[in-house]
Design an enzyme around this catalytic site. Structure first.
Site, PDB file in Angstrom:
ATOM      1  N   CYS A   1      27.795 -24.753 -54.587  1.00  0.00           N
ATOM      2  CA  CYS A   1      28.575 -23.532 -54.865  1.00  0.00           C
ATOM      3  C   CYS A   1      27.715 -22.341 -55.254  1.00  0.00           C
ATOM      4  O   CYS A   1      28.051 -21.214 -54.894  1.00  0.00           O
ATOM      5  CB  CYS A   1      29.651 -23.844 -55.890  1.00  0.00           C
ATOM      6  SG  CYS A   1      30.848 -25.002 -55.180  1.00  0.00           S
TER       7      CYS A   1
ATOM      8  N   ASP B   1      36.196 -24.108 -59.483  1.00  0.00           N
ATOM      9  CA  ASP B   1      36.669 -25.138 -58.573  1.00  0.00           C
ATOM     10  C   ASP B   1      38.028 -25.591 -59.123  1.00  0.00           C
ATOM     11  O   ASP B   1      38.160 -25.838 -60.329  1.00  0.00           O
ATOM     12  CB  ASP B   1      35.663 -26.303 -58.610  1.00  0.00           C
ATOM     13  CG  ASP B   1      35.393 -26.925 -57.263  1.00  0.00           C
ATOM     14  OD1 ASP B   1      35.534 -26.236 -56.234  1.00  0.00           O
ATOM     15  OD2 ASP B   1      35.025 -28.131 -57.234  1.00  0.00           O
TER      16      ASP B   1
ATOM     17  N   SER C   1      38.164 -33.206 -50.293  1.00  0.00           N
ATOM     18  CA  SER C   1      36.741 -33.475 -50.591  1.00  0.00           C
ATOM     19  C   SER C   1      36.554 -34.736 -51.429  1.00  0.00           C
ATOM     20  O   SER C   1      35.427 -35.137 -51.686  1.00  0.00           O
ATOM     21  CB  SER C   1      36.111 -32.284 -51.328  1.00  0.00           C
ATOM     22  OG  SER C   1      36.535 -32.228 -52.686  1.00  0.00           O
TER      23      SER C   1
ATOM     24  N   ASP D   1      31.288 -22.301 -61.520  1.00  0.00           N
ATOM     25  CA  ASP D   1      31.647 -23.701 -61.802  1.00  0.00           C
ATOM     26  C   ASP D   1      31.007 -24.307 -63.047  1.00  0.00           C
ATOM     27  O   ASP D   1      30.584 -25.463 -63.027  1.00  0.00           O
ATOM     28  CB  ASP D   1      31.344 -24.572 -60.579  1.00  0.00           C
ATOM     29  CG  ASP D   1      32.358 -24.359 -59.461  1.00  0.00           C
ATOM     30  OD1 ASP D   1      33.337 -23.618 -59.666  1.00  0.00           O
ATOM     31  OD2 ASP D   1      32.174 -24.944 -58.372  1.00  0.00           O
TER      32      ASP D   1
ATOM     33  N   HIS E   1      40.958 -28.028 -57.759  1.00  0.00           N
ATOM     34  CA  HIS E   1      41.471 -28.865 -56.687  1.00  0.00           C
ATOM     35  C   HIS E   1      42.821 -29.514 -57.003  1.00  0.00           C
ATOM     36  O   HIS E   1      43.056 -29.929 -58.146  1.00  0.00           O
ATOM     37  CB  HIS E   1      40.476 -29.998 -56.400  1.00  0.00           C
ATOM     38  CG  HIS E   1      39.140 -29.544 -55.901  1.00  0.00           C
ATOM     39  ND1 HIS E   1      38.986 -28.653 -54.866  1.00  0.00           N
ATOM     40  CD2 HIS E   1      37.881 -29.876 -56.293  1.00  0.00           C
ATOM     41  CE1 HIS E   1      37.694 -28.471 -54.639  1.00  0.00           C
ATOM     42  NE2 HIS E   1      37.002 -29.185 -55.495  1.00  0.00           N
TER      43      HIS E   1
ATOM     44  N   HIS F   1      37.253 -34.440 -58.936  1.00  0.00           N
ATOM     45  CA  HIS F   1      36.683 -33.538 -59.946  1.00  0.00           C
ATOM     46  C   HIS F   1      37.496 -32.246 -59.975  1.00  0.00           C
ATOM     47  O   HIS F   1      38.121 -31.874 -58.988  1.00  0.00           O
ATOM     48  CB  HIS F   1      35.208 -33.229 -59.629  1.00  0.00           C
ATOM     49  CG  HIS F   1      35.032 -32.515 -58.329  1.00  0.00           C
ATOM     50  ND1 HIS F   1      34.960 -33.179 -57.120  1.00  0.00           N
ATOM     51  CD2 HIS F   1      34.947 -31.190 -58.031  1.00  0.00           C
ATOM     52  CE1 HIS F   1      34.830 -32.291 -56.142  1.00  0.00           C
ATOM     53  NE2 HIS F   1      34.835 -31.081 -56.659  1.00  0.00           N
TER      54      HIS F   1
ATOM     55  N   GLU G   1      37.874 -27.330 -47.906  1.00  0.00           N
ATOM     56  CA  GLU G   1      36.758 -27.303 -48.864  1.00  0.00           C
ATOM     57  C   GLU G   1      36.264 -25.872 -48.951  1.00  0.00           C
ATOM     58  O   GLU G   1      36.295 -25.137 -47.959  1.00  0.00           O
ATOM     59  CB  GLU G   1      35.639 -28.247 -48.408  1.00  0.00           C
ATOM     60  CG  GLU G   1      34.403 -28.278 -49.313  1.00  0.00           C
ATOM     61  CD  GLU G   1      34.679 -28.652 -50.784  1.00  0.00           C
ATOM     62  OE1 GLU G   1      35.464 -27.929 -51.451  1.00  0.00           O
ATOM     63  OE2 GLU G   1      34.112 -29.648 -51.245  1.00  0.00           O
TER      64      GLU G   1
ATOM     65  N   ALA H   1      26.861 -26.120 -58.652  1.00  0.00           N
ATOM     66  CA  ALA H   1      25.569 -26.752 -58.462  1.00  0.00           C
ATOM     67  C   ALA H   1      24.716 -25.873 -57.559  1.00  0.00           C
ATOM     68  O   ALA H   1      25.244 -25.267 -56.631  1.00  0.00           O
ATOM     69  CB  ALA H   1      25.742 -28.132 -57.801  1.00  0.00           C
TER      70      ALA H   1
ATOM     71  N   LYS I   1      38.948 -21.490 -56.400  1.00  0.00           N
ATOM     72  CA  LYS I   1      38.630 -21.891 -55.026  1.00  0.00           C
ATOM     73  C   LYS I   1      38.898 -23.380 -54.871  1.00  0.00           C
ATOM     74  O   LYS I   1      38.965 -24.111 -55.866  1.00  0.00           O
ATOM     75  CB  LYS I   1      37.166 -21.594 -54.703  1.00  0.00           C
ATOM     76  CG  LYS I   1      36.191 -22.374 -55.579  1.00  0.00           C
ATOM     77  CD  LYS I   1      34.761 -22.073 -55.220  1.00  0.00           C
ATOM     78  CE  LYS I   1      33.789 -22.761 -56.151  1.00  0.00           C
ATOM     79  NZ  LYS I   1      33.819 -24.212 -56.146  1.00  0.00           N
TER      80      LYS I   1
HETATM   81  C1  VGL Z   1      30.711 -28.175 -56.039  1.00  0.00           C
HETATM   82  C2  VGL Z   1      30.685 -30.128 -54.862  1.00  0.00           C
HETATM   83  C3  VGL Z   1      32.063 -30.154 -54.833  1.00  0.00           C
HETATM   84  C4  VGL Z   1      29.931 -27.106 -56.735  1.00  0.00           C
HETATM   85  C5  VGL Z   1      32.093 -28.176 -56.000  1.00  0.00           C
HETATM   86  O1  VGL Z   1      30.480 -26.438 -57.611  1.00  0.00           O
HETATM   87  O2  VGL Z   1      28.737 -26.917 -56.410  1.00  0.00           O
HETATM   88  N1  VGL Z   1      30.018 -29.153 -55.462  1.00  0.00           N
HETATM   89  N2  VGL Z   1      32.744 -29.172 -55.408  1.00  0.00           N
HETATM   90 ZN    ZN Z   2      34.850 -29.312 -55.629  1.00  0.00          ZN
END
Ligand code: VGL
Ligand code: ZN
Length: 195
Positions: A150, A61, A69, A10, A63, A80, A113, A146, A106
């Site tokens: 993830c 990520d 989420s 990510d 979406h 996001h 989620e 993060a 993903k």
């Molecule tokens: C993530 C929150 C929502 C991540 C992804 O990549 O850590 N955190 N979507």
């Molecule tokens: Zn996300």
């Protein structure tokens, strides 16, 4: 180094300077590039040969605009990494290392989620795990964003699947510093190596 791959989680604009900008994102990108450089510099070989021995896999990520989420749907996060937006793109410094075969998406199902990249899939429908297995990878380095979400979930799934997992601790960014530290110590207890 044979049998070894890097999984970049990510490192996408929304987590770097967008709607979910995470702390330490810029240094994390620098540290990731430095690591890639170190792993791919063998002057006697051509870059293509080296790259084929050190696959770099990207988790993304990805979406739909109404993902569960997101806060409007009752989820915890601002919108996001919406499909087709700049926020979902890989940072330009890392993008040259990415290919579609080694990009794993993903969170693309509206009602699901997915923090872990382990079951992310590429364009051909292969999962991250499938491809690591096909490439005969044993050792996986993980960096990205993060730490608490993830990165941690991806590293844990890789460890459970039997890989030797190394988390590049200087190549991480986080939502919350205390959460970052807690995730690092939890991963270490689980046998994930912090390097
Ligand atoms: C993530 C929150 C929502 C991540 C992804 O990549 O850590 N955190 N979507
Ligand atoms: Zn996300």
């Amino acid at each position: 180094m044979k049998d070894t791959a890097l999984v970049v989680v990510d490192m996408l604009y929304d987590f770097i300077d967008g709607s979910m900008a995470c702390q330490n994102a810029a240094p994390a990108i620098e540290a990731s590039l430095k690591f890639i450089d170190k792993m791919t510099s063998a002057p006697e070989e051509s870059p293509d040969v080296i790259r084929s021995r050190f696959p770099i896999l990207f988790v993304r990520d990805f979406h739909p605009a109404d993902h569960c989420s997101f806060t409007q749907q009752g989820g915890p996060w601002p919108p996001h990494c919406v499909q087709g937006t700049h926020g979902a793109d890989i940072h330009e410094a890392l993008a040259p290392y990415a290919s579609e075969e080694l990009s794993f998406y993903k969170g693309y199902q509206q009602d699901k989620e997915q923090y872990s990249g382990f079951e992310g899939i590429n364009e051909a429908g292969q999962s991250l795990y499938d491809v690591l297995d096909i490439l005969d990878v044993k050792n996986v380095y993980v960096c990205g964003i993060a730490t608490e979400f993830c990165v941690r979930n991806t590293a844990e799934d890789l460890k459970k699947a039997g890989f030797t997992v190394y988390v590049l601790k200087d190549a991480l960014a986080w939502v919350d510093y205390a959460g970052h530290l807690e995730a690092l110590s939890a991963m270490q207890k689980e046998g994930i190596r912090l390097v």
